[in-house]
Design an enzyme around this catalytic site. Structure first.
Site, PDB file in Angstrom:
ATOM      1  N   GLY A 198     -16.969 -17.759 -32.890  1.00  0.00           N
ATOM      2  CA  GLY A 198     -15.930 -18.516 -32.184  1.00  0.00           C
ATOM      3  C   GLY A 198     -15.249 -19.482 -33.150  1.00  0.00           C
ATOM      4  CB  SER A 215     -17.530 -14.838 -37.113  1.00  0.00           C
ATOM      5  OG  SER A 215     -16.170 -15.172 -37.060  1.00  0.00           O
ATOM      6  CD1 TRP A 216     -19.127 -21.004 -34.364  1.00  0.00           C
ATOM      7  CD2 TRP A 216     -18.269 -22.157 -36.082  1.00  0.00           C
ATOM      8  NE1 TRP A 216     -19.627 -22.280 -34.300  1.00  0.00           N
ATOM      9  CE2 TRP A 216     -19.118 -23.013 -35.338  1.00  0.00           C
ATOM     10  CE3 TRP A 216     -17.628 -22.650 -37.220  1.00  0.00           C
ATOM     11  CZ2 TRP A 216     -19.323 -24.353 -35.686  1.00  0.00           C
ATOM     12  CZ3 TRP A 216     -17.837 -23.987 -37.576  1.00  0.00           C
ATOM     13  CH2 TRP A 216     -18.671 -24.828 -36.814  1.00  0.00           C
ATOM     14  CG  ASP A 272     -13.954  -9.740 -41.698  1.00  0.00           C
ATOM     15  OD1 ASP A 272     -12.999 -10.125 -40.991  1.00  0.00           O
ATOM     16  OD2 ASP A 272     -15.094 -10.209 -41.622  1.00  0.00           O
ATOM     17  CG  HIS A 303     -14.777 -10.404 -38.023  1.00  0.00           C
ATOM     18  ND1 HIS A 303     -15.075 -11.287 -39.041  1.00  0.00           N
ATOM     19  CD2 HIS A 303     -15.045 -11.071 -36.862  1.00  0.00           C
ATOM     20  CE1 HIS A 303     -15.496 -12.427 -38.532  1.00  0.00           C
ATOM     21  NE2 HIS A 303     -15.493 -12.323 -37.208  1.00  0.00           N
TER      22      HIS A 303
END
Length: 318
Positions: A46, A113-114, A269, A297
């Site tokens: 996120g 990711s985050w 990605d 990703h």
């Protein structure tokens, strides 16, 4: 073994609940797998993305004790989409609160990711509590990464038609600072404008995270509650650059030298390009960097998932 690994078969949490972490926030958590197995905490993306049942399936339930939780404002955590007392430092503290609440001494930290950003921030702050790090789609929150997503010339060059949809809710004269312009809409008093902006922001996210178009991904990201949480919280973090100084996580990588680690990074990605993963490898030479030649990703990309499950299988026996 040459066949690509996939998710473990479906299994249910053995327990779940809510934990009050202060500041008016209560976090939803689940524990799955073997209660006496290797401890691991999963950190979702996120920010604001929330967790899903498939996340726990990246770990062998016979060998892992798996903690999955929704970060502040995300998923089933309350209050929904709240920006109050919601910073990287708060989330790092929440991970420690969860660790001590469950009486865990040390654990593997796994994030994409985050979630990779948060994993690194936590590991740099508490290296003595981390047994291993498994990271996917590295995002360091340096300015070029924010610009790649939210200024012309980055991901917009690959998805020009989706970029036009992304900027559509923003007046022409405000498009020089899309993050700031979106922030005004997402925190404004007009509920209709908030939802329109949230869906546009989250749809752009859905486009950049998929290697090939995925209606299911787009539908999920643009459903009302998911869109509001992702857009408000993600924009909030982007507006503040994650409360991280430029180069802070790379500088902190010196504290990771004794922690075994694996990075699984999709070559294609378009949300978090390989440049950041490569920079982290230079700062942390001991980490194993696997760049997946046909990967994007999402953790569900076949080559990416294969790398992640192989990493968790390897560390389960350490």
């Amino acid at each position: 073994m040459t066949e690509r690994r996939t998710l473990y078969p479906e299994f249910e949490p053995r327990e779940a609940g809510m934990l009050d972490v202060g500041d008016g926030h209560s976090l939803y958590w689940e524990r799955s797998g073997n209660a006496v197995g290797k401890k691991v905490v999963f950190l979702h993306g996120g920010p604001g993305g929330g967790s899903s049942p498939s996340h726990r399936r990246q770990f062998d339930p016979a060998r892992y004790d798996i903690l999955v939780f929704d970060q502040r404002g995300a998923g089933k955590s309350l209050p929904h989409a709240s920006l109050v007392a919601n910073t990287t430092a708060h989330l790092v503290a929440d991970i420690e609160t969860l660790r001590t609440h469950f009486g865990i001494d040390r654990w593997m930290v796994f994030g994409g990711s985050w979630g990779s950003t948060l994993s690194l921030a936590y590991a740099v702050a508490h290296p003595d509590r981390v047994t291993e790090l498994v990271l996917r789609g590295v995002f360091l929150f340096d300015q070029y990464e924010v610009d790649w997503l939210y200024r012309e010339g980055g991901a917009s060059s690959l998805y020009p038609e989706a970029w036009d949809d992304f900027v559509a809710p923003i007046a022409e004269e405000e498009r020089g600072d899309l993050v700031g312009a979106y922030r005004r809409l997402l925190t404004g008093d007009d509920a209709v404008a908030r939802l329109v902006a949230a869906k546009a922001w989250s749809k752009w996210e859905a486009v950049t995270v998929t290697l090939l178009p995925s209606k299911d991904t787009e539908d999920h990201f643009t459903s009302d509650e998911v869109a509001i949480a992702i857009a408000r919280i993600e924009n909030h973090y982007m507006a503040h650059k994650g409360w991280l100084a430029e180069g802070e996580l790379l500088a902190g990588a010196a504290k990771l030298r004794d922690i075994p680690g694996v990075i699984v990074q999709g070559r294609h990605d378009c949300c978090t390009p390989p440049r950041a993963a490569w920079a982290l490898k230079q700062a942390w030479p001991e980490v194993e960097l696997n760049i997946v030649p046909d990967g994007g990703h999402l953790f569900s990309e076949p080559g990416v998932l294969d790398g992640l499950v192989r990493a968790t299988d390897r560390f389960a026996t350490v």
